[in-house]
Motif scaffolding. Structure first.
Motif, PDB file in Angstrom:
ATOM      1  N   SER A 220     -20.101  16.962  -4.671  1.00 48.51           N
ATOM      2  CA  SER A 220     -21.041  17.635  -5.560  1.00 48.51           C
ATOM      3  C   SER A 220     -22.395  17.742  -4.863  1.00 48.51           C
ATOM      4  N   PRO A 221     -22.887  18.961  -4.577  1.00 50.47           N
ATOM      5  CA  PRO A 221     -24.192  19.115  -3.924  1.00 50.47           C
ATOM      6  C   PRO A 221     -25.312  18.476  -4.729  1.00 50.47           C
ATOM      7  N   GLU A 222     -25.271  18.591  -6.054  1.00 51.83           N
ATOM      8  CA  GLU A 222     -26.359  18.049  -6.884  1.00 51.83           C
ATOM      9  C   GLU A 222     -26.366  16.528  -6.841  1.00 51.83           C
ATOM     10  N   ILE A 223     -25.187  15.926  -6.822  1.00 48.20           N
ATOM     11  CA  ILE A 223     -25.125  14.460  -6.746  1.00 48.20           C
ATOM     12  C   ILE A 223     -25.581  13.993  -5.366  1.00 48.20           C
ATOM     13  N   ALA A 224     -25.232  14.751  -4.318  1.00 42.88           N
ATOM     14  CA  ALA A 224     -25.668  14.381  -2.967  1.00 42.88           C
ATOM     15  C   ALA A 224     -27.189  14.423  -2.865  1.00 42.88           C
ATOM     16  N   ALA A 225     -27.825  15.440  -3.447  1.00 39.71           N
ATOM     17  CA  ALA A 225     -29.288  15.551  -3.410  1.00 39.71           C
ATOM     18  C   ALA A 225     -29.923  14.407  -4.186  1.00 39.71           C
ATOM     19  N   ALA A 226     -29.365  14.062  -5.303  1.00 38.20           N
ATOM     20  CA  ALA A 226     -29.896  12.953  -6.098  1.00 38.20           C
ATOM     21  C   ALA A 226     -29.730  11.640  -5.356  1.00 38.20           C
ATOM     22  N   GLN A 229     -32.495  11.417  -2.707  1.00 34.92           N
ATOM     23  CA  GLN A 229     -33.779  11.090  -3.334  1.00 34.92           C
ATOM     24  C   GLN A 229     -33.831   9.612  -3.716  1.00 34.92           C
ATOM     25  N   TYR A 230     -32.721   9.105  -4.159  1.00 31.25           N
ATOM     26  CA  TYR A 230     -32.676   7.708  -4.570  1.00 31.25           C
ATOM     27  C   TYR A 230     -32.880   6.782  -3.376  1.00 31.25           C
ATOM     28  N   LEU A 231     -32.276   7.148  -2.198  1.00 31.77           N
ATOM     29  CA  LEU A 231     -32.435   6.312  -1.008  1.00 31.77           C
ATOM     30  C   LEU A 231     -33.865   6.349  -0.482  1.00 31.77           C
ATOM     31  N   SER A 232     -34.534   7.484  -0.653  1.00 26.46           N
ATOM     32  CA  SER A 232     -35.902   7.598  -0.145  1.00 26.46           C
ATOM     33  C   SER A 232     -36.914   6.868  -1.012  1.00 26.46           C
ATOM     34  N   GLY A 238     -36.914   6.388 -11.865  1.00 27.04           N
ATOM     35  CA  GLY A 238     -36.595   7.782 -12.137  1.00 27.04           C
ATOM     36  C   GLY A 238     -35.476   8.312 -11.267  1.00 27.04           C
ATOM     37  N   ALA A 239     -35.412   7.917 -10.007  1.00 26.91           N
ATOM     38  CA  ALA A 239     -34.369   8.391  -9.101  1.00 26.91           C
ATOM     39  C   ALA A 239     -33.006   7.863  -9.528  1.00 26.91           C
ATOM     40  N   ARG A 240     -32.942   6.609  -9.898  1.00 24.58           N
ATOM     41  CA  ARG A 240     -31.652   6.040 -10.359  1.00 24.58           C
ATOM     42  C   ARG A 240     -31.220   6.693 -11.669  1.00 24.58           C
ATOM     43  N   GLN A 241     -32.206   6.961 -12.518  1.00 23.50           N
ATOM     44  CA  GLN A 241     -31.876   7.554 -13.804  1.00 23.50           C
ATOM     45  C   GLN A 241     -31.238   8.923 -13.636  1.00 23.50           C
ATOM     46  N   ARG A 242     -31.682   9.681 -12.605  1.00 29.75           N
ATOM     47  CA  ARG A 242     -31.093  10.996 -12.375  1.00 29.75           C
ATOM     48  C   ARG A 242     -29.619  10.882 -12.024  1.00 29.75           C
ATOM     49  N   PRO A 249     -20.629   7.068 -11.523  1.00 30.00           N
ATOM     50  CA  PRO A 249     -20.211   5.711 -11.878  1.00 30.00           C
ATOM     51  C   PRO A 249     -21.128   4.654 -11.262  1.00 30.00           C
ATOM     52  N   ALA A 250     -21.271   3.544 -11.943  1.00 30.50           N
ATOM     53  CA  ALA A 250     -22.140   2.458 -11.489  1.00 30.50           C
ATOM     54  C   ALA A 250     -21.690   1.912 -10.141  1.00 30.50           C
ATOM     55  N   GLU A 251     -20.379   1.865  -9.917  1.00 29.99           N
ATOM     56  CA  GLU A 251     -19.906   1.341  -8.631  1.00 29.99           C
ATOM     57  C   GLU A 251     -20.260   2.282  -7.476  1.00 29.99           C
ATOM     58  N   VAL A 252     -20.376   3.583  -7.723  1.00 23.99           N
ATOM     59  CA  VAL A 252     -20.787   4.532  -6.680  1.00 23.99           C
ATOM     60  C   VAL A 252     -22.260   4.322  -6.346  1.00 23.99           C
ATOM     61  N   ILE A 253     -23.088   4.131  -7.374  1.00 27.38           N
ATOM     62  CA  ILE A 253     -24.516   3.876  -7.143  1.00 27.38           C
ATOM     63  C   ILE A 253     -24.693   2.581  -6.360  1.00 27.38           C
TER      64      ILE A 253
END
Length: 464
Positions: A220-226, A229-232, A238-242, A249-253
């Motif tokens: 998913s391009p949108e999930i990859a962009a999010a 942003q979360y890593l940066s 706010g980044a995690r919330q997106r 899934p929580a295990e992916v995060i």
């Protein structure tokens, strides 16, 4: 019905109950045979007492149950036999015999009609057929509320009694319906962003899956962009919330945090245990946000939706026990409870839908399977009950016959409550342990009417 017809009816009842032998034994008369009745008043058998009293009716010379108020002849010209007052049949002892039994301590109350009509007198008298009115004494067997039946008649008629007992009445209401899935146990697998399906696991419709079991892998391009942003900006809420808003899934995060890499392929797992009832995904396809990829259902608990008629609906309540028989499993039953009574009535069938929740651990109850349900209605509190056969129902009042012992019986009005196929609740009129007549009670009821034993008739007679 005139008096002659009543007498004829009485004769027919006695002949049916005991035959000619009963007549002879009860009246002390010889049994007449057809050859003894020849013309006019007939001829007496040797040793028989002479007939006395007025002629009250005429009977067929051959002894057939044919009667006439006036002299008449048979088709072959033979005259009907005249029956005088002393020869007439009676269910009661003659008034003279009853008076002989009375002693100085018994108080004469009144005299009543010998045919059971609501007619009484304070002085001795005869009815229009010449029959003596019967004396009624205070404290006697015939007290206006009860009737006494001889042991021989009880034996012939087969009277049986049993005590009123406390029982839990449960009348099953039967209805048919189908098995349906529990709506609360259905889960849809879908993404909240555009997704390109890389691979679908070997899971097809009808397969049983477990919670956490992989279903597919997608990009998913949108999930990859999010994720980038979360890593940066680790630690920024706010980044995690997106990512959470995209239903990652929580295990992916957690894996993104651990590896510090932007994920390009996400494994999507089953959110719960269940059966795959729908699969709409294949390798290489693009899925739009909200597209249903899989539909899972937990079938450990299912619904039986049955249709109950309007007549039976007032007896249904939430929590009642229900036994369900699936037509595909003969001899096997499933137990559940009424969970919901739907608020509307079907206009065409005049039924209301009732939801029954059933445990289905083996998963053998399948959606749309036909079932028959028995809903156990009624209170679980024991109530005083009598057998259904004990109740004499005229349509406007219900009566049971109480066995008071020594051949004495009392008709008693009752108020009835719930019932099942065998027993009925008695809310008023019978106490626990009272002996009630359950066989041949209609004969005793007829005898009580003949003797004017009911209180209403006695009160009417006293008023005169």
């Amino acid at each position: 019905m005139n008096r002659i017809a009543l007498t004829g009816l009485a004769l027919a009842v006695v002949m049916a109950a005991g035959g000619a032998g009963y007549w002879a034994g009860h009246r002390g008369l010889p049994v007449p045979g057809p050859r003894e009745w020849r013309g006019g008043e007939g001829t007496r058998a040797a040793g028989a007492p002479a007939a006395t009293g007025a002629v009250i009716y005429y009977q067929d010379p051959d002894g057939k149950p044919l009667y006439s108020a006036e002299p008449r002849q048979t088709e072959d010209g033979r005259a009907y036999r005249a029956v005088r007052a002393s020869q007439d049949i009676s269910f009661d002892e003659p008034a003279t015999a009853q008076a002989a039994k009375a002693n100085g301590e018994r108080k004469l109350l009144y005299y009543r009609n010998p045919m059971g009509l609501p007619d009484t007198s304070l002085v001795p008298k005869k009815d229009s057929m010449g029959m003596d009115y019967l004396p009624i004494y205070a404290g006697g067997d015939d007290d206006g509320n009860s009737v006494k039946v001889s042991p021989s008649k009880l034996q012939r008629t087969g009277v049986r009694s049993e005590p009123a007992e406390r029982r839990v009445l449960s009348r099953p209401v039967r209805a048919s319906g189908t098995i349906q899935l529990d709506e609360r146990r259905i889960t849809v697998v879908a993404t909240r962003s555009d997704a390109f399906i890389d691979h679908v696991e070997n899971v097809t419709t009808g397969d049983q899956v477990r919670k956490g079991q992989p279903l597919l892998r997608f990009y998913s391009p949108e999930i990859a962009a999010a994720s980038a942003q979360y890593l940066s900006s680790l630690g920024v809420q706010g980044a995690r919330q997106r990512l959470e808003n995209l239903n990652v899934p929580a295990e992916v995060i957690a894996e993104i945090e651990r590896s510090r890499k932007v994920t390009t392929s996400i494994v999507w797992a089953a959110p719960r245990d269940g059966v795959v009832i729908e699969r709409n995904v294949v390798d290489g396809m693009k899925a739009a946000p909200g597209d249903v990829l899989f539909r899972l259902a937990d079938v450990s608990t299912v619904w039986a939706l049955v249709d109950v008629t309007e007549r039976d609906l007032p007896m249904i309540a939430v929590g009642q026990t229900v036994t369900v028989h699936a037509r595909g499993f003969i001899g096997r039953s499933f137990t559940g409870q009424v969970a919901v009574i739907y608020p509307q009535v079907n206009r065409q069938t005049r039924t209301t839908r009732v939801r029954v929740e059933l445990a289905n651990p083996e998963g053998i109850l399948r959606p749309d399977m036909y079932v028959d349900a028995e809903i156990a209605t009624g209170s679980q509190a024991p109530a005083i009950t009598v057998p259904m056969s004990a109740v004499i129902d005229s349509g406007t009042r219900q009566v049971v016959i109480i066995d008071k012992g020594e051949g004495r019986f009392e008709p008693r009005p009752v108020k009835l409550g719930q019932r099942n196929a065998d027993f009925v609740e008695v809310r008023d009129g019978v106490a626990e342990g009272d002996q009630v007549v359950i066989a041949a009670n209609f004969l005793i009821d007829a005898e009580s009417n003949l003797k004017a034993a009911l209180q209403g008739l006695t009160a009417a007679g006293n008023a005169k």
